[in-house]
Design a protein around this motif. Sequence first.
Motif, PDB file in Angstrom:
ATOM      1  N   THR A  66      -1.183   3.700   6.767  1.00 53.27           N
ATOM      2  CA  THR A  66      -0.467   2.823   5.837  1.00 53.27           C
ATOM      3  C   THR A  66      -0.026   1.545   6.537  1.00 53.27           C
ATOM      4  OG1 THR A  66       0.315   4.749   4.604  1.00 53.27           O
ATOM      5  CG2 THR A  66       1.505   2.691   4.277  1.00 53.27           C
ATOM      6  N   ALA A  67       0.517   1.658   7.775  1.00 48.57           N
ATOM      7  CA  ALA A  67       0.924   0.477   8.524  1.00 48.57           C
ATOM      8  C   ALA A  67      -0.259  -0.437   8.792  1.00 48.57           C
ATOM      9  CB  ALA A  67       1.578   0.904   9.836  1.00 48.57           C
ATOM     10  N   TYR A  70      -1.145  -2.279   5.634  1.00 46.28           N
ATOM     11  CA  TYR A  70      -0.211  -3.389   5.391  1.00 46.28           C
ATOM     12  C   TYR A  70      -0.599  -4.602   6.225  1.00 46.28           C
ATOM     13  CZ  TYR A  70       3.035  -0.326   2.841  1.00 46.28           C
ATOM     14  OH  TYR A  70       3.627   0.484   1.922  1.00 46.28           O
ATOM     15  N   ASP A 112       6.332  -8.545  -0.300  1.00 44.30           N
ATOM     16  CA  ASP A 112       5.943  -7.286  -0.952  1.00 44.30           C
ATOM     17  C   ASP A 112       5.768  -6.147   0.053  1.00 44.30           C
ATOM     18  OD1 ASP A 112       3.780  -9.089  -3.237  1.00 44.30           O
ATOM     19  OD2 ASP A 112       5.914  -8.557  -3.405  1.00 44.30           O
ATOM     20  N   ILE A 113       5.619  -6.506   1.320  1.00 41.20           N
ATOM     21  CA  ILE A 113       5.371  -5.484   2.344  1.00 41.20           C
ATOM     22  C   ILE A 113       6.648  -5.107   3.071  1.00 41.20           C
ATOM     23  CG2 ILE A 113       4.056  -4.926   4.423  1.00 41.20           C
ATOM     24  CD1 ILE A 113       2.359  -5.205   1.933  1.00 41.20           C
ATOM     25  N   ASN A 115      10.195  -4.494   2.981  1.00 41.84           N
ATOM     26  CA  ASN A 115      11.370  -4.212   2.160  1.00 41.84           C
ATOM     27  C   ASN A 115      11.849  -2.810   2.495  1.00 41.84           C
ATOM     28  OD1 ASN A 115      10.152  -2.208   0.163  1.00 41.84           O
ATOM     29  ND2 ASN A 115       8.806  -3.998  -0.170  1.00 41.84           N
ATOM     30  N   THR A 117      11.907  -0.091   1.065  1.00 43.70           N
ATOM     31  CA  THR A 117      11.160   1.073   0.578  1.00 43.70           C
ATOM     32  C   THR A 117       9.866   1.310   1.346  1.00 43.70           C
ATOM     33  OG1 THR A 117      10.002  -0.276  -1.060  1.00 43.70           O
ATOM     34  CG2 THR A 117      12.108   0.727  -1.727  1.00 43.70           C
ATOM     35  N   THR A 118       9.498   0.434   2.264  1.00 42.64           N
ATOM     36  CA  THR A 118       8.251   0.585   3.010  1.00 42.64           C
ATOM     37  C   THR A 118       8.556   0.921   4.466  1.00 42.64           C
ATOM     38  OG1 THR A 118       8.125  -1.759   3.588  1.00 42.64           O
ATOM     39  CG2 THR A 118       7.122  -1.087   1.508  1.00 42.64           C
ATOM     40  N   ILE A 119       7.481   1.247   5.208  1.00 40.19           N
ATOM     41  CA  ILE A 119       7.663   1.665   6.610  1.00 40.19           C
ATOM     42  C   ILE A 119       7.794   0.455   7.534  1.00 40.19           C
ATOM     43  CG2 ILE A 119       6.395   3.798   6.217  1.00 40.19           C
ATOM     44  CD1 ILE A 119       3.986   2.507   7.533  1.00 40.19           C
ATOM     45  N   ALA A 120       7.491  -0.758   7.067  1.00 43.53           N
ATOM     46  CA  ALA A 120       7.575  -1.955   7.908  1.00 43.53           C
ATOM     47  C   ALA A 120       8.979  -2.528   7.823  1.00 43.53           C
ATOM     48  CB  ALA A 120       6.546  -2.994   7.474  1.00 43.53           C
ATOM     49  N   SER A 121       9.625  -2.694   8.955  1.00 40.98           N
ATOM     50  CA  SER A 121      10.999  -3.225   8.986  1.00 40.98           C
ATOM     51  C   SER A 121      11.051  -4.689   9.364  1.00 40.98           C
ATOM     52  CB  SER A 121      11.835  -2.425   9.986  1.00 40.98           C
ATOM     53  OG  SER A 121      11.246  -2.491  11.280  1.00 40.98           O
ATOM     54  N   VAL A 204       6.856  -1.353  12.815  1.00 40.05           N
ATOM     55  CA  VAL A 204       6.994  -0.078  12.103  1.00 40.05           C
ATOM     56  C   VAL A 204       8.029   0.768  12.836  1.00 40.05           C
ATOM     57  CG1 VAL A 204       5.811   1.967  11.261  1.00 40.05           C
ATOM     58  CG2 VAL A 204       4.593  -0.215  11.386  1.00 40.05           C
TER      59      VAL A 204
END
Length: 603
Positions: A66-67, A70, A112-113, A115, A117-121, A204
């Motif tokens: 997933t990362a 992204y 969009d990436i 946020n 709720t996603t794994i990217a900080s 991530v």
Amino acid sequence: MGTKAGHLSLKNKIFLANAAVAAAVLAFLWFVCTAVFYNTMVSRIEDDYRKMLDNMARNIETIARTAEDYARVISQSRGLQEEMREYLEVEDTDKRYYRARLWAGLAEAGSDIINPTTIASGMAVFIGDDVVYSGYDIPEESVRGIIRPEDLERARQRQKPVWNPLSLLTYSSPYNEKDYVFPVSKLIRDKNTGQALGVVTLFVGESFFSAAYEDKASLNNRSSYYLADNDGRIISASDKNTLNRDLCEVLGMTEEQYRICIEDGDLVNAAGRVPVLYSSMESRPGWRLFCVTELTDLAAEQGRMRFLLLMILAAALVMIMTVSWLVARTVTRPVYQLLNTMNEIEDNQTDARVPGNIGGEMGLLADEFNALMDSLEESRKAFCREQRLKQKNEYKLLQAQINPHFLYNTMETVSSFIKLGMSREALTALRSLVDFYRLSLSRGREIITVDEEIQLTESYLKLQGLRYVEYMDYRIEFDPETYPYRIPKLTIQPLVENAIYHGIKESRSRGLISIEGCIREQSLIITVCDTGKGIEPARLKEIQDSLESGKSTSGDSFGLGNIAQRLKLLYADQYRMQIESIPGRFTAVMIRIPLCEWEEDGV
């Protein structure tokens, strides 16, 4: 014989021997059962943890993919590529204005990436070695401290996203928060021109990977989970204090144990009071998931199992010793009577027998011993009679093998061929004669294979065919499966000789000799048939009566009688010989014997 030897009676020796064997067997069973129980439980636990690690590894792989996805999405954004292309094309005096514009475009592309709720900080973008974007509370100094020029170069050399080592990222929040992250870098390449525009890096959080196994760790407080790289460095764990430390150092493993755990996937360390299970599984290339579990339940269960087995085996040992003592007491009373009788027989008193007043199992043994000795005595006498008969038959057989008259006739035939200039026929006759005597002698063996007997018979027929070429044809048909079985030597040849001299020759017309062999109902069937003179019914009955009684008869039946006596000597009542004949038409002799593959030593 004395009742004691070495200060121990026979009864005590039997008792102690049985007790010692029983104790050894029960101890062996105790060790085997505990070992099997331990191995079975460990194997079951290993399978359970292997399945659990497999699920965790799949989750980790999903997070990693997933990362990477992204990073690909951001690097392929058309708006981002256009902003970066314009920034690269402007003059240096205008870059300040375009940089602010680029910053806004990059923030919009990553919105969009990046946020909660996603794994990217967080995200950073590089043009060359310069940081042109580091949004989401990530200062440029922190990015430069994590991403080195060689990391950017690796990203430019590869088309796929590149994972950089685990790093501690500092945020520009009021509290200067820090978090362990995995930087994932991806080259940004213009879709239209293929120009390398820069590198985008996503951060991530390590906590997303540890969350894949923290739920399992909370259910079992005796298990710890670690994610390590190829160098054995911990890159993810529930205990953050172990990050970036050597796995062997943290777990107290030796290099050899670490290697075995990597190769086999499992390792049980039973050196301590409580066994420890080390399990490992590759989660993605370069990463391996480890689980360390204290098998306290296994140790407790094994202790209970050992105690239960010990009690059962101790009770069994007591019972076995009691029964052994009773058996030893019962056996030793009558055994000396049997021993005394055996000593008498050993002293050539072959008519000595055990007294019949012994009861119980030893009484049965004494009766069977007496019956056996009676049977052996009768067998000895019968064996002597059979040996005398065998010697007489072997003497007759040796006389029949070397027939001077047959040799004389053959040599006369060879001489005639030479005088007539038929050297080839003479050579053939000599070769057949040599083959016949070589096979008939058989290096002194009396038992030969069916195949050898066929060769011997065929050599004999070739010789006779040269003499009676105008009278005789022959045909040999044997099933190949009969070849390896063994029969007495010169079983078929005398039948063929009778067929020639008393069948074909006396008919004064051309005839056929058929020799056939097959296997039927676990017996070897051999049939010799000739289309010659045949045998008159009265003469046929006389021959059959002589074969059944074993008495020789006058005339031409010595070959049949010789065969019948030898077959009876070898097979007793298990053989059959039948003769059928119609005068003027045919005579057929059929022999049925059991299938045998023994050598001559087994006769």
